[in-house]
Scaffold this motif. Sequence first.
Motif, short mmCIF file in Angstrom:
data_model
loop_
_atom_site.label_atom_id
_atom_site.label_comp_id
_atom_site.label_asym_id
_atom_site.label_seq_id
_atom_site.Cartn_x
_atom_site.Cartn_y
_atom_site.Cartn_z
N ARG A 141 5.51 -5.41 -13.06
CA ARG A 141 5.29 -3.97 -12.85
C ARG A 141 4.20 -3.75 -11.80
NH1 ARG A 141 3.67 -0.71 -18.04
NH2 ARG A 141 1.82 -2.03 -17.81
N ARG A 142 3.16 -4.56 -11.84
CA ARG A 142 2.09 -4.41 -10.84
C ARG A 142 2.64 -4.63 -9.44
NH1 ARG A 142 -3.44 -4.45 -10.57
NH2 ARG A 142 -4.35 -5.38 -8.70
N ASN A 143 3.43 -5.67 -9.25
CA ASN A 143 4.03 -5.91 -7.94
C ASN A 143 4.98 -4.79 -7.55
OD1 ASN A 143 3.16 -8.50 -6.74
ND2 ASN A 143 3.87 -9.37 -8.66
N TRP A 144 5.70 -4.25 -8.54
CA TRP A 144 6.63 -3.15 -8.24
C TRP A 144 5.86 -1.95 -7.70
CZ3 TRP A 144 7.34 1.93 -9.18
CH2 TRP A 144 8.58 2.46 -8.84
N CYS A 145 4.72 -1.64 -8.29
CA CYS A 145 3.94 -0.49 -7.83
C CYS A 145 3.49 -0.68 -6.39
CB CYS A 145 2.74 -0.28 -8.75
SG CYS A 145 3.16 0.31 -10.41
N ILE A 146 3.07 -1.89 -6.04
CA ILE A 146 2.66 -2.16 -4.66
C ILE A 146 3.85 -2.05 -3.72
CG2 ILE A 146 1.72 -3.93 -3.11
CD1 ILE A 146 0.14 -5.00 -5.51
N ALA A 147 4.99 -2.62 -4.13
CA ALA A 147 6.19 -2.57 -3.29
C ALA A 147 6.66 -1.14 -3.10
CB ALA A 147 7.30 -3.41 -3.93
N SER A 148 6.67 -0.36 -4.17
CA SER A 148 7.13 1.02 -4.08
C SER A 148 6.23 1.87 -3.19
CB SER A 148 7.18 1.63 -5.49
OG SER A 148 7.60 2.99 -5.44
N ALA A 149 4.91 1.68 -3.31
CA ALA A 149 3.98 2.45 -2.48
C ALA A 149 4.14 2.07 -1.01
CB ALA A 149 2.56 2.20 -2.95
N ALA A 150 4.29 0.77 -0.72
CA ALA A 150 4.47 0.33 0.66
C ALA A 150 5.78 0.86 1.23
CB ALA A 150 4.45 -1.20 0.73
N HIS A 151 6.82 0.85 0.42
CA HIS A 151 8.12 1.36 0.88
C HIS A 151 8.03 2.85 1.18
CE1 HIS A 151 12.20 3.10 0.03
NE2 HIS A 151 12.54 2.13 0.86
N ALA A 152 7.38 3.62 0.33
CA ALA A 152 7.26 5.06 0.55
C ALA A 152 6.48 5.35 1.83
CB ALA A 152 6.57 5.72 -0.65
N ARG A 153 5.41 4.59 2.06
CA ARG A 153 4.63 4.80 3.29
C ARG A 153 5.44 4.39 4.52
NH1 ARG A 153 0.44 2.63 0.02
NH2 ARG A 153 0.56 0.61 1.07
N ALA A 154 6.24 3.34 4.39
CA ALA A 154 7.07 2.91 5.51
C ALA A 154 8.09 3.99 5.87
CB ALA A 154 7.78 1.60 5.16
N ARG A 156 7.82 7.21 5.38
CA ARG A 156 7.10 8.33 6.00
C ARG A 156 6.73 8.00 7.45
NH1 ARG A 156 3.80 8.88 2.34
NH2 ARG A 156 1.96 7.82 3.16
N LEU A 157 6.25 6.79 7.69
CA LEU A 157 5.88 6.40 9.04
C LEU A 157 7.09 6.35 9.97
CD1 LEU A 157 3.30 3.62 8.20
CD2 LEU A 157 2.82 5.74 9.43
N ASP A 164 6.19 0.45 14.45
CA ASP A 164 5.48 -0.82 14.25
C ASP A 164 4.77 -0.85 12.90
OD1 ASP A 164 6.35 -1.68 16.69
OD2 ASP A 164 4.49 -1.22 17.74
N ALA A 165 4.07 0.23 12.57
CA ALA A 165 3.38 0.29 11.29
C ALA A 165 4.36 0.28 10.13
CB ALA A 165 2.50 1.54 11.23
N ALA A 166 5.49 0.94 10.32
CA ALA A 166 6.51 0.96 9.27
C ALA A 166 7.06 -0.43 9.01
CB ALA A 166 7.65 1.92 9.65
#
Length: 236
Positions: A141-154, A156-157, A164-166
Amino acid sequence: MSTDEIDLGNPRWYLATRLRDMVQHRWSAEVRAIGVHGSMAHGDDSDQSDINLVVVTYRQGAGPRAALRRVDGILVDLSVVTGDDGLRRARELTPRWPLEADRYLTVRDLYDPRGWFGQQRDGHLAKLAETRPGEFSGLARRNWCIASAAHARAVRLAEWYETDAALVLMAEARLHAAMVAGLLSRTYFRNRADAVKRTGLAGADMTELGAVLKSQAEELTARGRPVDGPLNALFD
């Protein structure tokens, strides 16, 4: 491992034995064991491989210092750990377990008169045997939260044409989603590239990765580790 079993015609093994001999000569009373993990331990190293050398000492602050640098054109990643601390770490599970387990379970010793690397492997296997599924799900679950947050930011970018940032965030999201898969299936990987490749996430685009994360969230919920919940669930 005896000297007769080492292919000294292989430049990485030749350098590894030179490093072993130097460490033993300079810190003969401090060193408990020396070994390699990674591709050399698996026996499939290539000209692009580095040397992952671990030195086990009897006490903190003894022996060489950890280092990362090229030696004769070969990248050497030298780690140093005390025997007691190394055995303790082998009996701990962290969210990065899918990327850490291989170094506990697959090591080729260059010097190990008391069988320390075998103790490390047995300790880790014992920890896995006694660990309940819920602990793996919690780490996932901890890894999922990191993956989900990174995906959402990607996402948006990408909408802002910050390509490049995405791409950087997508790589982070794929890796952590791969570690979710590894933890839920108790599968460990050789390295980060192996993780995303074996889980089929290496080429996943934003839409595909979003679907994977949704499926993982549903599986975590079914296992009693939902990714969202009320405030008091934060402390579960």
